[in-house]
Design a protein around this motif. Structure first.
Motif, PDB file in Angstrom:
ATOM      1  N   LEU A 112     104.186  36.346  16.241  1.00  0.00           N
ATOM      2  CA  LEU A 112     105.497  36.834  16.797  1.00  0.00           C
ATOM      3  C   LEU A 112     106.491  35.787  16.390  1.00  0.00           C
ATOM      4  O   LEU A 112     106.249  34.259  16.538  1.00  0.00           O
ATOM      5  CB  LEU A 112     105.131  36.956  18.217  1.00  0.00           C
ATOM      6  CG  LEU A 112     106.498  37.146  19.215  1.00  0.00           C
ATOM      7  CD1 LEU A 112     106.978  38.667  18.879  1.00  0.00           C
ATOM      8  CD2 LEU A 112     106.021  36.970  20.720  1.00  0.00           C
ATOM      9  N   VAL A 113     107.661  36.312  15.927  1.00  0.00           N
ATOM     10  CA  VAL A 113     108.811  35.275  15.559  1.00  0.00           C
ATOM     11  C   VAL A 113     110.193  35.847  16.272  1.00  0.00           C
ATOM     12  O   VAL A 113     110.111  37.180  16.326  1.00  0.00           O
ATOM     13  CB  VAL A 113     108.997  34.948  14.239  1.00  0.00           C
ATOM     14  CG1 VAL A 113     107.831  34.330  13.740  1.00  0.00           C
ATOM     15  CG2 VAL A 113     109.183  36.226  13.409  1.00  0.00           C
ATOM     16  N   TRP A 114     111.203  34.917  16.577  1.00  0.00           N
ATOM     17  CA  TRP A 114     112.335  35.489  17.209  1.00  0.00           C
ATOM     18  C   TRP A 114     113.368  35.005  16.317  1.00  0.00           C
ATOM     19  O   TRP A 114     113.456  33.935  16.003  1.00  0.00           O
ATOM     20  CB  TRP A 114     112.426  34.974  18.784  1.00  0.00           C
ATOM     21  CG  TRP A 114     111.325  35.404  19.528  1.00  0.00           C
ATOM     22  CD1 TRP A 114     110.128  34.735  19.554  1.00  0.00           C
ATOM     23  CD2 TRP A 114     111.235  36.290  20.496  1.00  0.00           C
ATOM     24  NE1 TRP A 114     109.207  35.306  20.583  1.00  0.00           N
ATOM     25  CE2 TRP A 114     110.049  36.503  21.226  1.00  0.00           C
ATOM     26  CE3 TRP A 114     112.336  37.314  20.891  1.00  0.00           C
ATOM     27  CZ2 TRP A 114     109.773  37.220  22.254  1.00  0.00           C
ATOM     28  CZ3 TRP A 114     111.976  38.386  21.879  1.00  0.00           C
ATOM     29  CH2 TRP A 114     110.636  38.318  22.358  1.00  0.00           C
ATOM     30  N   PHE A 115     114.416  36.059  16.345  1.00  0.00           N
ATOM     31  CA  PHE A 115     115.659  35.803  15.650  1.00  0.00           C
ATOM     32  C   PHE A 115     116.895  35.917  16.617  1.00  0.00           C
ATOM     33  O   PHE A 115     116.910  36.543  17.695  1.00  0.00           O
ATOM     34  CB  PHE A 115     115.780  36.464  14.254  1.00  0.00           C
ATOM     35  CG  PHE A 115     114.976  36.035  13.237  1.00  0.00           C
ATOM     36  CD1 PHE A 115     115.766  35.212  12.073  1.00  0.00           C
ATOM     37  CD2 PHE A 115     113.792  36.306  13.037  1.00  0.00           C
ATOM     38  CE1 PHE A 115     114.951  34.837  10.990  1.00  0.00           C
ATOM     39  CE2 PHE A 115     112.811  35.837  12.042  1.00  0.00           C
ATOM     40  CZ  PHE A 115     113.566  35.125  11.011  1.00  0.00           C
ATOM     41  N   ASN A 116     117.877  35.112  16.357  1.00  0.00           N
ATOM     42  CA  ASN A 116     119.159  35.462  17.100  1.00  0.00           C
ATOM     43  C   ASN A 116     119.977  36.779  16.537  1.00  0.00           C
ATOM     44  O   ASN A 116     121.212  36.841  16.809  1.00  0.00           O
ATOM     45  CB  ASN A 116     120.043  34.222  17.111  1.00  0.00           C
ATOM     46  CG  ASN A 116     120.433  33.762  15.939  1.00  0.00           C
ATOM     47  OD1 ASN A 116     120.285  34.379  15.175  1.00  0.00           O
ATOM     48  ND2 ASN A 116     121.370  32.519  15.902  1.00  0.00           N
ATOM     49  N   ASN A 117     119.261  37.562  15.480  1.00  0.00           N
ATOM     50  CA  ASN A 117     119.930  38.701  15.060  1.00  0.00           C
ATOM     51  C   ASN A 117     118.853  39.419  14.608  1.00  0.00           C
ATOM     52  O   ASN A 117     117.879  39.288  14.599  1.00  0.00           O
ATOM     53  CB  ASN A 117     120.636  38.256  13.627  1.00  0.00           C
ATOM     54  CG  ASN A 117     119.948  37.664  12.687  1.00  0.00           C
ATOM     55  OD1 ASN A 117     119.280  38.628  11.763  1.00  0.00           O
ATOM     56  ND2 ASN A 117     119.749  36.517  12.633  1.00  0.00           N
ATOM     57  N   PRO A 118     119.515  41.000  14.578  1.00  0.00           N
ATOM     58  CA  PRO A 118     118.393  42.098  14.631  1.00  0.00           C
ATOM     59  C   PRO A 118     117.929  42.152  12.966  1.00  0.00           C
ATOM     60  O   PRO A 118     117.168  43.140  12.707  1.00  0.00           O
ATOM     61  CB  PRO A 118     119.215  43.419  15.092  1.00  0.00           C
ATOM     62  CG  PRO A 118     120.746  42.977  14.682  1.00  0.00           C
ATOM     63  CD  PRO A 118     120.772  41.560  14.643  1.00  0.00           C
ATOM     64  N   THR A 119     118.459  41.485  11.809  1.00  0.00           N
ATOM     65  CA  THR A 119     117.970  41.806  10.701  1.00  0.00           C
ATOM     66  C   THR A 119     117.473  40.537  10.088  1.00  0.00           C
ATOM     67  O   THR A 119     117.118  40.480   9.019  1.00  0.00           O
ATOM     68  CB  THR A 119     119.312  42.012   9.924  1.00  0.00           C
ATOM     69  OG1 THR A 119     120.239  40.700   9.996  1.00  0.00           O
ATOM     70  CG2 THR A 119     119.952  43.091  10.278  1.00  0.00           C
ATOM     71  N   HIS A 120     116.832  39.743  10.883  1.00  0.00           N
ATOM     72  CA  HIS A 120     115.842  38.652  10.752  1.00  0.00           C
ATOM     73  C   HIS A 120     116.894  37.657   9.525  1.00  0.00           C
ATOM     74  O   HIS A 120     116.033  37.122   8.318  1.00  0.00           O
ATOM     75  CB  HIS A 120     114.386  38.758  10.233  1.00  0.00           C
ATOM     76  CG  HIS A 120     114.207  39.699   8.907  1.00  0.00           C
ATOM     77  ND1 HIS A 120     114.172  39.344   7.740  1.00  0.00           N
ATOM     78  CD2 HIS A 120     113.811  41.102   9.196  1.00  0.00           C
ATOM     79  CE1 HIS A 120     114.006  40.538   7.134  1.00  0.00           C
ATOM     80  NE2 HIS A 120     113.766  41.169   7.727  1.00  0.00           N
ATOM     81  N   SER A 121     117.835  37.388   9.697  1.00  0.00           N
ATOM     82  CA  SER A 121     118.796  37.023   8.690  1.00  0.00           C
ATOM     83  C   SER A 121     118.723  35.245   9.092  1.00  0.00           C
ATOM     84  O   SER A 121     118.479  35.034  10.401  1.00  0.00           O
ATOM     85  CB  SER A 121     120.007  37.182   8.713  1.00  0.00           C
ATOM     86  OG  SER A 121     120.303  38.617   8.256  1.00  0.00           O
TER      87      SER A 121
END
Length: 782
Positions: free
Chosen positions: A323-332
């Protein structure tokens, strides 16, 4: 009888081999079994109308009709079926051979059985059979049995067997232990090959597969690592009944769904089962979250653990995923929470599954699994007030509220700072203010150090009486207080004729039939058994002004001998002004002493509606033709000038009468008097009658003593009837003397003949003088 053998080929379409099965439905003569069958006893080819039936042609033999004919038609569609008879002396079997079988192959025979009764010679009917057996010999063999619970019904059966050679024996046996015997009927429907062992379900080592990357596929065959039968192949369908087209060549799946596996034998064109239980579930590797809000629950805490929102039921996490988290919906870019997902600051975060080598991809290129991490907020109760009836009452604190995050509970404090011990939601608390917080159930911390969300428990407002003045009912001259709506939302409405409920107790006052007067509403709490206030200001006035078109006002005056002193002609109001102590004035009761329930709270108040009041009197309207008959009565107040008035200050109304009446005046320690016949027929709406002007105003028969006594030029009622038995007797003397001996003062007593609030020697002398004269009322004659 026909000797030709009818051969029935029951085969499965497109098979390269066919089995030869002698039919049960081939036509034959009476008492003859179907061609190709043999029997150790009595077996016949029957029709739905007769047991052992032929075609009815000469020489075909006799037949026996069924008891209830016709029987249901055979499900195979044939005109005949096999019937096997058995009794307690015969254990018989009918059998035939099945040809062209392939050794080692499984076959399935479908058939129907039925028991029925037919008529023997002499008209005696057979019994119904108890049980029938179907059997195939050879190989491992197979046996099926049927217990008959009722007759005349075809029951389907299936027998599966593995052929040990090219020919097997099929047997049909019926047992019956009665002398009359019984018959079981057999109808063969079909025979077909079964691929492999019947109902051989396929088991999977990995029944769930995940589509890891957006463009990835799943090879369904990878889910099965077991043995595939010789001559068969593993095929897949999107339904459990292998309907439609197989997924031949398309076992690389890129769509979620349930996929069912079968073994298919191409040469025999058959499947291992017609209803697959074996399936593989293909799922997308979607992240599942417990909530879309990451609420920081403790005041002073500024970070949040995103991983606590990961919903992880067994089997739903793809193998090899992290499980990983990004601050954007496109895993940029780089994961914004990589390495520190357990302590992120408030913001928006998107969850992904990441698959390492050889995939090196994320489960999606556009995540919709989003979390808003927020700082603690105030609890929102939605409602901010609860009411109680009594000042000593309690109410439950609300158990539900908005903005109470997962992992916290709703608690209250009696202060906005959250100091002291928390009060659990749902606790019953007294009147006061209670501040709502959310408390972390593990850490024990609160959402804020200053709550602005307060629940106030307060007492309900006093009931508002509207209207506050009503009129008594016509005829009964009473009113039903329960008709008045007071707007109470809690407790019960209780009515009392005094503002402090004294001297009444709960249940001793009937509010449905009250006389004219003032009445007070209280709210009663059934649980706490208390009233909303000790003294009520919620007053309703009931007026005695009903049926005026049928009522007559009587303005009359009467004076009491005991209330006149010295040279006065005006009665004194000493009982009203008597000083009992500091701030305590008056001896007159607020409720009339004659039991009519009339209340005048200001009876001892010179500034009240009536001003000066001498005492209460009772008025009766009696028939002039039969003076012993009381037509109407009521309690009223006596003014110093002799006027008799209601508690509102007006002269009383009485029902108009077609015949003349007598007006009777009673007082608690004076001899009752009665007027001359008086007309109140309504022709004159207001009538005057003054007892004080003449002795003749008091009715007498001319024999008894005078009914009144003149004092200072006015005629008065005679004092001395202490016991109110309509005459002055020795018992009155005894009562007055006893009260005098007790030294009573500051009392409202009938022994107080001069009505000055105390019982002394003057009262004893007055009593003796009246007794010596021998006064008694004219009412003793009726």
């Amino acid at each position: 009888m026909r000797t030709s053998i009818i051969v029935l080929l029951l085969a499965i379409s497109s098979l390269t081999n066919a089995q030869v099965f002698n039919p049960t439905g081939g036509w034959a003569g009476a008492n003859t079994i179907p061609p190709g069958w043999t029997s150790t006893g009595s077996a016949s080819s029957s029709t739905v109308t007769s047991y052992g039936s032929g075609n009815g042609a000469p020489g075909e033999g006799l037949f026996s009709p069924w008891v209830l004919a016709p029987l249901p038609n055979p499900p195979s569609g044939q005109t005949h079926f096999l019937s096997q008879f058995s009794n307690n002396n015969l254990n018989q079997k009918a059998e035939t051979k099945i040809y062209s079988l392939q050794p080692g192959i499984w076959y399935e025979v479908k058939y129907h059985v039925m028991t029925a009764s037919y008529k023997l010679n002499g008209g005696v009917a057979t019994d119904l059979a108890d049980k029938a057996f179907i059997e195939v010999t050879g190989g491992p063999g197979a046996v099926a049995s049927h217990t008959f619970s009722q007759g005349l019904t075809w029951t389907e059966g299936t027998l599966k067997f593995q052929a040990s050679g090219s020919v097997e024996v099929f047997k049909f046996n019926v047992t019956e232990n009665t002398a009359a015997g019984a018959v079981a009927n057999l109808d063969i429907t079909s025979i077909k090959m079964v691929c492999g062992q019947p109902d051989n379900q396929i088991g999977f080592e990995h029944p769930v597969q995940f589509l890891k990357c957006p463009q990835s596929t799943i090879n369904l065959n990878d889910s099965y690592t077991g043995y595939i039968p010789t001559g068969s192949s593993l095929v897949w369908y999107s339904n459990p009944t292998h309907s439609g087209k197989a997924l031949i060549g398309t076992n690389l799946i890129n769509q979620p769904g349930d996929y069912y596996a079968f073994f298919y034998d191409k040469d025999r064109n058959c499947f291992n089962t017609d209803l697959a239980e074996a399936k593989v579930k293909v799922m997308r590797a979607d992240v599942k979250l417990k909530s879309d809000v990451g609420q920081i629950t403790c005041h002073g805490v500024t970070t949040f653990d995103l991983n606590t929102l990961h919903d992880t039921p067994p089997g739903d996490i793809p193998p090899g995923a992290s499980l990983v988290w990004f601050n954007n919906p496109t895993h940029s870019g780089f994961p914004s929470a990589m390495g520190n997902a357990t302590s992120v600051v408030p913001g928006t975060y998107y969850a992904f599954y990441y698959f390492g080598a050889p995939y090196n991809c994320y489960n999606t290129d556009l995540s919709t699994d989003v979390v808003q991490v927020k700082l603690p907020t105030q609890v929102n109760l939605g409602q901010h007030q609860r009411l109680v009836v009594c000042t000593s009452g309690t109410a439950q604190l609300f158990t539900e509220a908005f903005n109470v995050p997962l992992g916290t509970r709703l608690v209250y404090f009696d202060n906005p700072q959250g100091q002291g011990q928390p009060i659990q939601a749902g606790t019953s608390m007294p009147i006061g203010q209670y501040y709502a917080f959310s408390q972390d159930t593990l850490k024990g911390c609160l959402n804020t150090n200053l709550s602005t969300e307060v629940l106030t428990i307060s007492q309900i407002a006093a009931p508002v009486i509207s209207p506050d003045t009503v009129t008594a009912q016509c005829g009964s001259r009473t009113f039903d207080l329960t008709q008045i709506q007071v707007g109470a939302t809690l407790g019960q409405v209780h009515w009392y004729p005094t503002p402090n409920r004294v001297p009444y107790k709960l249940g001793t006052f009937d509010p449905t039939k009250v006389k004219p007067g003032n009445y007070y509403a209280f709210i009663y709490d059934q649980v706490s058994k208390c009233y909303n206030v000790p003294i009520s200001n919620s007053k309703l006035t009931v007026l005695d002004t009903v049926c005026l078109e049928r009522s007559v006002k009587i303005n009359f005056k009467v004076k009491l001998q005991g209330a006149i002193s010295g040279q006065d002609t005006v009665m004194k109001n000493t009982l009203q002004t008597y000083v009992k102590g500091p701030g305590m004035v008056g001896l007159l009761p607020t409720t009339d002493p004659y039991g009519n329930g009339i209340v005048y709270e200001d009876v001892n108040n010179l500034n009240g509606v009536l001003g000066a009041v001498v005492d209460w009197v009772k008025i009766e309207i009696r028939s002039s033709q039969s003076p012993g008959t009381i037509l109407e009565s009521g309690s009223y107040l006596l003014k110093p000038d002799g006027s008799v008035v209601t508690f509102m200050g007006s002269a009383p109304y009485f029902e108009s009468r077609t015949q003349p009446v007598h007006v009777v005046v009673k007082h608690r320690n004076h001899v009752a008097i009665m007027s001359q016949p008086l007309s109140i027929d309504g022709s004159i709406p207001e009538v005057e009658y003054n007892f004080t002007t003449s002795l003749q105003k008091a009715f007498t028969n001319g024999i008894i003593p005078d009914q009144m006594r003149q004092v200072n030029g006015v005629w008065c009622m005679v004092s001395g009837d202490v016991s109110q038995n309509l005459m002055v007797k020795n018992e009155d003397m005894s009562q007055t003397r006893n009260s005098y001996n007790q030294g009573l003062f500051g009392v409202y007593s009938s022994r107080d003949l001069n009505m000055n609030g105390l019982i002394n020697n003057q009262d004893v002398n007055i009593q003796r003088n009246r007794y010596n004269v021998g006064y008694f009322s004219i009412l003793t004659k009726y």
